[in-house]
Design a protein around this motif. Structure first.
Motif, PDB file in Angstrom:
ATOM      1  N   GLY A 257      17.299  -5.472 -22.394  1.00 53.17           N
ATOM      2  CA  GLY A 257      18.152  -5.676 -23.550  1.00 53.17           C
ATOM      3  C   GLY A 257      17.779  -4.686 -24.638  1.00 53.17           C
ATOM      4  O   GLY A 257      17.060  -3.708 -24.395  1.00 53.17           O
ATOM      5  N   TYR A 258      18.251  -4.959 -25.845  1.00 54.22           N
ATOM      6  CA  TYR A 258      17.920  -4.060 -26.948  1.00 54.22           C
ATOM      7  C   TYR A 258      16.531  -4.363 -27.486  1.00 54.22           C
ATOM      8  O   TYR A 258      16.184  -5.516 -27.739  1.00 54.22           O
ATOM      9  CB  TYR A 258      18.946  -4.190 -28.069  1.00 54.22           C
ATOM     10  N   VAL A 259      15.733  -3.325 -27.647  1.00 54.11           N
ATOM     11  CA  VAL A 259      14.396  -3.430 -28.239  1.00 54.11           C
ATOM     12  C   VAL A 259      14.348  -2.464 -29.415  1.00 54.11           C
ATOM     13  O   VAL A 259      14.768  -1.309 -29.294  1.00 54.11           O
ATOM     14  CB  VAL A 259      13.295  -3.082 -27.224  1.00 54.11           C
ATOM     15  N   GLN A 260      13.866  -2.946 -30.558  1.00 57.71           N
ATOM     16  CA  GLN A 260      13.762  -2.068 -31.724  1.00 57.71           C
ATOM     17  C   GLN A 260      12.913  -0.848 -31.385  1.00 57.71           C
ATOM     18  O   GLN A 260      11.836  -0.964 -30.812  1.00 57.71           O
ATOM     19  CB  GLN A 260      13.157  -2.824 -32.904  1.00 57.71           C
ATOM     20  N   GLY A 261      13.404   0.292 -31.728  1.00 61.58           N
ATOM     21  CA  GLY A 261      12.763   1.560 -31.370  1.00 61.58           C
ATOM     22  C   GLY A 261      13.649   2.380 -30.456  1.00 61.58           C
ATOM     23  O   GLY A 261      13.620   3.607 -30.502  1.00 61.58           O
ATOM     24  N   ILE A 262      14.447   1.703 -29.624  1.00 61.08           N
ATOM     25  CA  ILE A 262      15.372   2.433 -28.762  1.00 61.08           C
ATOM     26  C   ILE A 262      16.419   3.144 -29.606  1.00 61.08           C
ATOM     27  O   ILE A 262      16.941   4.196 -29.213  1.00 61.08           O
ATOM     28  CB  ILE A 262      16.023   1.479 -27.733  1.00 61.08           C
ATOM     29  N   ASN A 263      16.723   2.587 -30.788  1.00 58.06           N
ATOM     30  CA  ASN A 263      17.676   3.268 -31.675  1.00 58.06           C
ATOM     31  C   ASN A 263      17.184   4.665 -32.049  1.00 58.06           C
ATOM     32  O   ASN A 263      17.956   5.609 -32.182  1.00 58.06           O
ATOM     33  CB  ASN A 263      17.933   2.440 -32.936  1.00 58.06           C
ATOM     34  N   ASP A 264      15.857   4.831 -32.210  1.00 53.55           N
ATOM     35  CA  ASP A 264      15.308   6.157 -32.507  1.00 53.55           C
ATOM     36  C   ASP A 264      15.501   7.111 -31.337  1.00 53.55           C
ATOM     37  O   ASP A 264      15.718   8.311 -31.534  1.00 53.55           O
ATOM     38  CB  ASP A 264      13.820   6.054 -32.841  1.00 53.55           C
ATOM     39  N   PHE A 361       4.244   5.254 -28.852  1.00 56.31           N
ATOM     40  CA  PHE A 361       4.822   5.167 -27.512  1.00 56.31           C
ATOM     41  C   PHE A 361       6.217   4.554 -27.557  1.00 56.31           C
ATOM     42  O   PHE A 361       7.091   4.934 -26.779  1.00 56.31           O
ATOM     43  CB  PHE A 361       3.917   4.344 -26.596  1.00 56.31           C
ATOM     44  N   ASN A 362       6.424   3.606 -28.440  1.00 51.44           N
ATOM     45  CA  ASN A 362       7.710   2.919 -28.517  1.00 51.44           C
ATOM     46  C   ASN A 362       8.823   3.868 -28.976  1.00 51.44           C
ATOM     47  O   ASN A 362       9.956   3.801 -28.484  1.00 51.44           O
ATOM     48  CB  ASN A 362       7.608   1.738 -29.483  1.00 51.44           C
ATOM     49  N   CYS A 363       8.497   4.755 -29.919  1.00 43.90           N
ATOM     50  CA  CYS A 363       9.502   5.664 -30.496  1.00 43.90           C
ATOM     51  C   CYS A 363       9.264   7.122 -30.127  1.00 43.90           C
ATOM     52  O   CYS A 363       9.971   8.010 -30.617  1.00 43.90           O
ATOM     53  CB  CYS A 363       9.521   5.529 -32.019  1.00 43.90           C
ATOM     54  N   LEU A 364       8.285   7.385 -29.263  1.00 43.03           N
ATOM     55  CA  LEU A 364       7.999   8.740 -28.774  1.00 43.03           C
ATOM     56  C   LEU A 364       7.788   9.744 -29.907  1.00 43.03           C
ATOM     57  O   LEU A 364       8.246  10.887 -29.852  1.00 43.03           O
ATOM     58  CB  LEU A 364       9.114   9.215 -27.843  1.00 43.03           C
ATOM     59  N   LEU A 365       7.093   9.298 -30.950  1.00 37.40           N
ATOM     60  CA  LEU A 365       6.672  10.127 -32.095  1.00 37.40           C
ATOM     61  C   LEU A 365       7.817  10.553 -33.013  1.00 37.40           C
ATOM     62  O   LEU A 365       7.603  11.346 -33.933  1.00 37.40           O
ATOM     63  CB  LEU A 365       5.923  11.390 -31.644  1.00 37.40           C
ATOM     64  N   ILE A 366       9.002  10.029 -32.791  1.00 39.12           N
ATOM     65  CA  ILE A 366      10.127  10.435 -33.638  1.00 39.12           C
ATOM     66  C   ILE A 366       9.883  10.083 -35.094  1.00 39.12           C
ATOM     67  O   ILE A 366      10.300  10.807 -36.005  1.00 39.12           O
ATOM     68  CB  ILE A 366      11.436   9.790 -33.125  1.00 39.12           C
ATOM     69  N   ARG A 367       9.176   8.982 -35.342  1.00 33.29           N
ATOM     70  CA  ARG A 367       8.915   8.574 -36.727  1.00 33.29           C
ATOM     71  C   ARG A 367       7.690   9.266 -37.316  1.00 33.29           C
ATOM     72  O   ARG A 367       7.390   9.087 -38.500  1.00 33.29           O
ATOM     73  CB  ARG A 367       8.734   7.061 -36.801  1.00 33.29           C
ATOM     74  N   GLU A 368       6.975  10.023 -36.494  1.00 28.63           N
ATOM     75  CA  GLU A 368       5.702  10.599 -36.958  1.00 28.63           C
ATOM     76  C   GLU A 368       5.810  12.081 -37.308  1.00 28.63           C
ATOM     77  O   GLU A 368       4.956  12.596 -38.028  1.00 28.63           O
ATOM     78  CB  GLU A 368       4.614  10.431 -35.884  1.00 28.63           C
ATOM     79  N   VAL A 369       6.801  12.775 -36.769  1.00 27.33           N
ATOM     80  CA  VAL A 369       6.927  14.212 -37.044  1.00 27.33           C
ATOM     81  C   VAL A 369       8.256  14.476 -37.727  1.00 27.33           C
ATOM     82  O   VAL A 369       9.197  13.680 -37.607  1.00 27.33           O
ATOM     83  CB  VAL A 369       6.825  15.043 -35.745  1.00 27.33           C
ATOM     84  N   PRO A 370       8.368  15.578 -38.476  1.00 24.79           N
ATOM     85  CA  PRO A 370       9.645  15.906 -39.118  1.00 24.79           C
ATOM     86  C   PRO A 370      10.750  16.010 -38.078  1.00 24.79           C
ATOM     87  O   PRO A 370      10.534  16.515 -36.966  1.00 24.79           O
ATOM     88  CB  PRO A 370       9.368  17.269 -39.773  1.00 24.79           C
ATOM     89  N   PHE A 371      11.934  15.550 -38.444  1.00 23.94           N
ATOM     90  CA  PHE A 371      13.002  15.454 -37.449  1.00 23.94           C
ATOM     91  C   PHE A 371      13.412  16.814 -36.899  1.00 23.94           C
ATOM     92  O   PHE A 371      13.861  16.911 -35.761  1.00 23.94           O
ATOM     93  CB  PHE A 371      14.225  14.741 -38.044  1.00 23.94           C
ATOM     94  N   HIS A 372      13.250  17.875 -37.693  1.00 20.69           N
ATOM     95  CA  HIS A 372      13.654  19.190 -37.185  1.00 20.69           C
ATOM     96  C   HIS A 372      12.760  19.681 -36.054  1.00 20.69           C
ATOM     97  O   HIS A 372      13.091  20.659 -35.377  1.00 20.69           O
ATOM     98  CB  HIS A 372      13.700  20.229 -38.322  1.00 20.69           C
ATOM     99  N   LEU A 373      11.620  19.018 -35.829  1.00 20.99           N
ATOM    100  CA  LEU A 373      10.732  19.384 -34.719  1.00 20.99           C
ATOM    101  C   LEU A 373      10.956  18.520 -33.478  1.00 20.99           C
ATOM    102  O   LEU A 373      10.406  18.815 -32.412  1.00 20.99           O
ATOM    103  CB  LEU A 373       9.268  19.259 -35.157  1.00 20.99           C
ATOM    104  N   VAL A 374      11.731  17.467 -33.624  1.00 15.84           N
ATOM    105  CA  VAL A 374      11.851  16.485 -32.547  1.00 15.84           C
ATOM    106  C   VAL A 374      12.478  17.091 -31.294  1.00 15.84           C
ATOM    107  O   VAL A 374      12.001  16.860 -30.179  1.00 15.84           O
ATOM    108  CB  VAL A 374      12.652  15.259 -33.017  1.00 15.84           C
ATOM    109  N   THR A 375      13.559  17.864 -31.460  1.00 24.99           N
ATOM    110  CA  THR A 375      14.208  18.400 -30.266  1.00 24.99           C
ATOM    111  C   THR A 375      13.293  19.356 -29.508  1.00 24.99           C
ATOM    112  O   THR A 375      13.311  19.383 -28.267  1.00 24.99           O
ATOM    113  CB  THR A 375      15.524  19.110 -30.626  1.00 24.99           C
ATOM    114  N   ARG A 376      12.483  20.134 -30.235  1.00 26.77           N
ATOM    115  CA  ARG A 376      11.509  21.004 -29.547  1.00 26.77           C
ATOM    116  C   ARG A 376      10.495  20.156 -28.780  1.00 26.77           C
ATOM    117  O   ARG A 376      10.151  20.467 -27.632  1.00 26.77           O
ATOM    118  CB  ARG A 376      10.796  21.904 -30.565  1.00 26.77           C
TER     119      ARG A 376
END
Length: 455
Positions: A257-264, A361-376
């Motif tokens: 089901g939906y788990v908070q963090g999957i939205n990231d 681990f839940n958000c795969l570091l998306i909340r920890e690094v600037p978003f412009h680095l996430v795709t790299r």
């Protein structure tokens, strides 16, 4: 006499074996000390940059963002050793994500020795473009059959922005490697997603169960909280797309089901696939300029790629999230082996790794690094394929130990506050490449020697 001779030979063999083991242990410990030295900034691990060029070739015919090469997946995984040298390449200013494909490369020879002030101040971090790698991507992608392993090798070190949508679809197995089948498969999967939305989302609440109503409400609450520092995600149309994708995915995957963090986890896909339709900086994007078919195609691609990604991490989001708990324990063991002073200090202060690493681990570091680095960062994630969950442990260990010295000075409260608000706001590609370089090196050292991580 014969027995005595055999015993002597046996004793000599055992002594030789003990000596060999001692030498190996000594070499391993020396290597480990060298790795710990890296954390203090004395060296740079891995083959991070490319060789310096005296003059700049003409790249005007190659549309591509500017890049610096990180530790090459192909160089290291096929050769089995870490490069001892650090090579340099010219640097040029990197355009913000979403730069139009028509932009041309402009690499100045003067940047080899003295990067301009504009390059040094670039918030995205200056990365050099390796034209040879761009040509390699083009060659791999232009074939009738894409050799997926070769594409993974290239992608580990970063994917040119304008190629990323195509590359990600292939890496995740959403788009077929056969180019003749690709368009038909994508058309069929996009229609399938539309059918799911019609069947599960576009219905009145009266036709939903209580659990489904509660889940939809939770998603509606979480969508406005997604990547709040990026204004694009505050647009109503963007949040509506996120809601449709997440709810449809949750209904189709009832085990978690939906788990908070999957939205990231949807956000990198959304940005990458929108880049095929929107140009310029992400802060200037608006989904109102897209047709309903374009929005539907983007949502479908996000849905299927999210599904492919999470298929390899199913127990990360089931009840009690046992997969994440297992990886947090591995992270703790790895940090203890690499940097015992940090590990011991955190233990003395009573700080549990679950208190900060669970979110990583839940958000795969998306909340920890600037978003412009996430795709790299996600280029490397997706290049790892099925091996991603285990490799995350090494990336997160490298990420944590970036602040080895500071962590040893903090008490419990300071540790908690620091790890919840890490000083990564001004990070550029250079810091991220360092994290990935160390992660690859430690993976090379430890992953084939699991006994080193045992108590």
């Amino acid at each position: 006499m014969k027995n005595d001779h055999d015993d002597n030979n046996k004793n000599k063999a055992e002594r030789s074996k003990d000596t060999a083991v001692g030498i190996l242990d000594s070499r391993f410990n020396q290597t480990l000390r060298n790795v710990q030295g890296l954390l203090k900034g004395r060296n740079i691990p891995g083959k991070i940059l490319l060789s310096q060029r005296v003059s700049s070739p003409d790249y005007s015919s190659l549309p591509s963002p500017t890049y610096t090469r990180s530790p090459s997946y192909s160089d290291t995984r096929t050769s089995g050793h870490i490069s001892e040298g650090i090579e340099k390449e010219a640097q040029s200013t990197r355009k913000p994500f979403g730069t139009p494909n028509e932009n041309k490369l402009k690499v100045s020879a003067s940047n080899v020795e003295s990067p301009s002030a504009e390059v040094q101040k670039s918030s995205l971090g200056a990365r050099a473009t390796d034209s040879a790698r761009v040509l390699k991507f083009s060659k791999v992608l232009s074939g009738t059959m894409v050799v997926l392993e070769k594409l993974r090798e290239l992608s580990w070190s970063g994917v040119p922005d304008y190629m990323r949508p195509t590359v990600w679809r292939l890496l995740l197995g959403y788009a077929p490697t056969n180019s003749d089948r690709r368009e038909g498969v994508l058309r069929r999967k996009r229609l399938e997603y539309l059918d799911y939305v019609s069947q599960y989302y576009d219905i009145p609440d009266a036709e939903r169960s209580d659990d489904e109503i509660n889940m939809l409400r939770q998603i509606a609450v979480d969508c406005p909280r997604t990547v709040p520092e990026v204004s694009f995600f505050q647009q109503e149309q963007v949040q509506k797309s996120l809601e449709r994708i997440l709810y449809t995915w949750a209904i189709r995957h009832p085990a978690s089901g939906y788990v908070q963090g999957i939205n990231d986890l949807v956000t990198p896909f959304l940005v990458v696939f929108l880049s095929e339709y929107l140009e310029g900086a992400i802060d200037n994007w608006s989904m109102s300029s897209l047709s309903s078919d374009q929005i539907s195609n983007v949502e479908a691609d996000c849905y299927w790629c999210l599904s492919k990604l999470l298929d390899g991490m199913q127990d990360h989001y089931t009840f009690a999230q046992p997969g994440i708990q297992r990886l947090v324990f591995k992270l703790k063991e790895l940090v203890r082996r690499i940097d015992d002073p940090v590990s011991s200090h955190m233990e003395e202060q009573g700080l549990e790794f679950l208190q900060f690493a669970f979110r990583w681990f839940n958000c795969l570091l998306i909340r920890e690094v600037p978003f412009h680095l996430v795709t790299r960062l996600w280029d490397t994630y997706l290049a790892e394929g099925d091996a991603l969950p285990d490799f995350l442990v090494y990336i997160f260990a490298s990420f944590l130990l970036t602040w080895s010295d500071q962590l040893q000075r903090f008490d419990f409260q300071e540790l908690v506050m620091f790890l919840q608000h890490l000083p990564t706001k001004n990070w550029t590609h250079q810091e991220l490449e360092m994290v990935l370089s160390r992660a690859f090196m430690w993976h090379s050292m430890f992953n084939s020697c699991p006994s080193h991580l045992a108590n």
